[in-house]
Design an enzyme around this catalytic site. Structure first.
Site, PDB file in Angstrom:
ATOM      1  N   GLU A 104     -13.691  21.211   9.627  1.00  0.00           N
ATOM      2  CA  GLU A 104     -13.339  19.784   9.570  1.00  0.00           C
ATOM      3  C   GLU A 104     -11.831  19.622   9.718  1.00  0.00           C
ATOM      4  OE1 GLU A 104     -13.820  16.783   9.989  1.00  0.00           O
ATOM      5  OE2 GLU A 104     -14.728  15.830   8.231  1.00  0.00           O
ATOM      6  N   ASP A 105     -11.411  18.449  10.166  1.00  0.00           N
ATOM      7  CA  ASP A 105      -9.973  18.227  10.322  1.00  0.00           C
ATOM      8  C   ASP A 105      -9.269  17.931   8.999  1.00  0.00           C
ATOM      9  OD1 ASP A 105     -11.249  15.744  10.089  1.00  0.00           O
ATOM     10  OD2 ASP A 105     -10.146  14.788  11.731  1.00  0.00           O
ATOM     11  N   ASP A 108     -10.093  13.654   2.827  1.00  0.00           N
ATOM     12  CA  ASP A 108      -9.275  12.572   2.268  1.00  0.00           C
ATOM     13  C   ASP A 108      -9.921  12.132   0.941  1.00  0.00           C
ATOM     14  OD1 ASP A 108      -7.255  10.593   2.369  1.00  0.00           O
ATOM     15  OD2 ASP A 108      -8.524   9.188   3.425  1.00  0.00           O
ATOM     16  N   PHE A 157      -0.715   8.844   6.338  1.00  0.00           N
ATOM     17  CA  PHE A 157      -1.634   8.883   7.478  1.00  0.00           C
ATOM     18  C   PHE A 157      -1.025   9.752   8.571  1.00  0.00           C
ATOM     19  CE2 PHE A 157      -3.919   7.627  11.226  1.00  0.00           C
ATOM     20  CZ  PHE A 157      -5.218   7.547  10.753  1.00  0.00           C
ATOM     21  N   ARG A 170      -5.044  12.753  19.850  1.00  0.00           N
ATOM     22  CA  ARG A 170      -5.706  13.959  19.321  1.00  0.00           C
ATOM     23  C   ARG A 170      -5.182  15.220  20.000  1.00  0.00           C
ATOM     24  NH1 ARG A 170     -10.345  12.349  16.379  1.00  0.00           N
ATOM     25  NH2 ARG A 170     -11.290  10.405  17.055  1.00  0.00           N
TER      26      ARG A 170
HETATM   27  P1  IMP Z   1     -12.908  10.912   3.703  1.00  0.00           P
HETATM   28  O1  IMP Z   1     -14.371  10.616   3.829  1.00  0.00           O
HETATM   29  O2  IMP Z   1     -12.160   9.810   3.001  1.00  0.00           O
HETATM   30  O3  IMP Z   1     -12.602  12.276   3.121  1.00  0.00           O
HETATM   31  O4  IMP Z   1     -12.302  10.826   5.148  1.00  0.00           O
HETATM   32  C1  IMP Z   1     -12.444  11.810   6.028  1.00  0.00           C
HETATM   33  C2  IMP Z   1     -12.249  11.310   7.442  1.00  0.00           C
HETATM   34  O5  IMP Z   1     -11.293  10.232   7.545  1.00  0.00           O
HETATM   35  C3  IMP Z   1     -11.683  12.444   8.233  1.00  0.00           C
HETATM   36  O6  IMP Z   1     -12.724  13.227   8.784  1.00  0.00           O
HETATM   37  C4  IMP Z   1     -10.862  11.747   9.277  1.00  0.00           C
HETATM   38  O7  IMP Z   1     -11.675  11.427  10.379  1.00  0.00           O
HETATM   39  C5  IMP Z   1     -10.401  10.466   8.615  1.00  0.00           C
HETATM   40  N1  IMP Z   1      -9.023  10.579   8.102  1.00  0.00           N
HETATM   41  C6  IMP Z   1      -8.638  10.640   6.818  1.00  0.00           C
HETATM   42  N2  IMP Z   1      -7.312  10.721   6.701  1.00  0.00           N
HETATM   43  C7  IMP Z   1      -6.824  10.732   7.968  1.00  0.00           C
HETATM   44  C8  IMP Z   1      -5.484  10.802   8.520  1.00  0.00           C
HETATM   45  O8  IMP Z   1      -4.455  10.887   7.823  1.00  0.00           O
HETATM   46  N3  IMP Z   1      -5.409  10.766   9.870  1.00  0.00           N
HETATM   47  C9  IMP Z   1      -6.499  10.687  10.684  1.00  0.00           C
HETATM   48  N4  IMP Z   1      -7.761  10.630  10.212  1.00  0.00           N
HETATM   49  C10 IMP Z   1      -7.915  10.638   8.862  1.00  0.00           C
HETATM   50 MG    MG Z   2     -13.259  13.717  10.681  1.00  0.00          MG
END
Ligand code: IMP
Ligand code: MG
Length: 187
Positions: A104-105, A108, A157, A170
Site C-alpha cells: 500500500e502507499d 492515514d 498531505f 503519481r
Molecule cells: P485511510 O483510509 O485514511 O488510511 O486513507 C488511506 C488512503 O487515503 C490512502 O490509500 C491514500 O489513497 C489516501 N491518502 C491518505 N493520505 C494521503 C496523502 O497524504 N496523499 C495522498 N493520498 C493520501
Molecule cells: Mg491508497
C-alpha cells in the site's frame, strides 16, 4: 525550467535516493522473512501502491506472484477519509493458503486498511501482512498492525511516487508536501 508540479509543491519530504535505499532495505527484509515459506503473493492496492510495488518486487528474491485490488473511500471531504470504503476491483483468485503481503502507499486514518484486512481474513490466507511505503501515525483513528513501513511522516498531505494530488503527479520520483489548501488546477 518550471515543472508542472511546482505550483503545488511546498517541499520535497523524501527524495528519490532515500526512497530507493529504503525500498531496497524493505525488499531485503521481506526476502529474509519469506525465504522457505512458499506461496507468496504481493497484493498491491491500486492505484497508489503501483510505483512502490514495481520497485519493491525487484528487491524481493523469493519466488512470488503479484495481484491487484482497487479500493476507494468515499463520502468524506476530498482529503479526509470518511471511514466508508468501497471495492472497485476485487481479486479474481482464491487466496486460501497463500502468504499475502499487502503493498500500500500510505496508512492515514487506517480505515481503508482495516476494511481490506477484515475482508481478506475471511478468505483464509495462510498469513496476512502489510507493507506500506508511508504511515502517518498521528492521524490514526483505527489501529492497524503494520509489518513493514518505509517512512513515518507528519500530518501533511503528500504526493508523488504513486500518491496523487487530485489524480495527478503519481509519476514523480519523490514524495513531496502539498502547499496547504491548494487543489489541482487552482495553482
Ligand atoms: P485511510 O483510509 O485514511 O488510511 O486513507 C488511506 C488512503 O487515503 C490512502 O490509500 C491514500 O489513497 C489516501 N491518502 C491518505 N493520505 C494521503 C496523502 O497524504 N496523499 C495522498 N493520498 C493520501
Ligand atoms: Mg491508497
Amino acid at each position: 525550467m518550471t515543472h508542472p508540479y511546482q505550483p503545488y509543491l511546498d517541499e520535497i519530504l523524501i527524495d528519490s535516493s532515500a526512497i530507493e535505499q529504503r525500498v531496497r532495505e524493505l525488499g531485503e527484509q521481506i526476502t529474509v522473512d519469506y525465504t522457505g515459506t512458499g506461496n507468496l503473493l504481493l497484493l498491491c492496492i491500486l492505484k497508489g501502491g503501483v510505483m512502490f510495488l514495481t520497485d519493491l518486487m525487484r528487491h524481493i528474491d523469493v519466488p512470488h506472484s503479484i495481484d491487484f485490488m482497487a479500493i476507494s473511500s468515499y463520502g468524506g471531504g476530498v482529503r479526509e477519509s470518511s471511514g466508508r470504503v468501497r471495492i472497485d476491483m476485487d481479486l479474481r483468485q482464491d487466496i486460501a493458503g497463500k502468504n499475502i503481503l499487502i503493498v500500500e502507499d500510505i496508512i492515514d486514518s487506517g480505515h481503508t486498511m482495516q476494511y481490506i484486512l477484515s475482508l481478506l481474513e475471511t478468505r483464509q490466507p495462510a498469513s496476512l501482512r502489510i507493507c506500506t511505503l508511508l504511515s502517518k501515525p498521528s492521524r490514526r483513528l483505527v489501529p492497524v498492525p503494520l509489518d513493514y513501513v518505509g517512512f513515518e511522516i507528519p500530518d501533511k498531505f503528500v504526493f508523488g511516487y504513486g500518491l496523487d494530488l487530485d489524480e495527478h503527479f503519481r509519476n514523480l520520483p519523490f514524495v513531496g508536501v502539498c502547499k496547504p489548501g491548494i487543489k489541482f488546477g487552482a495553482g
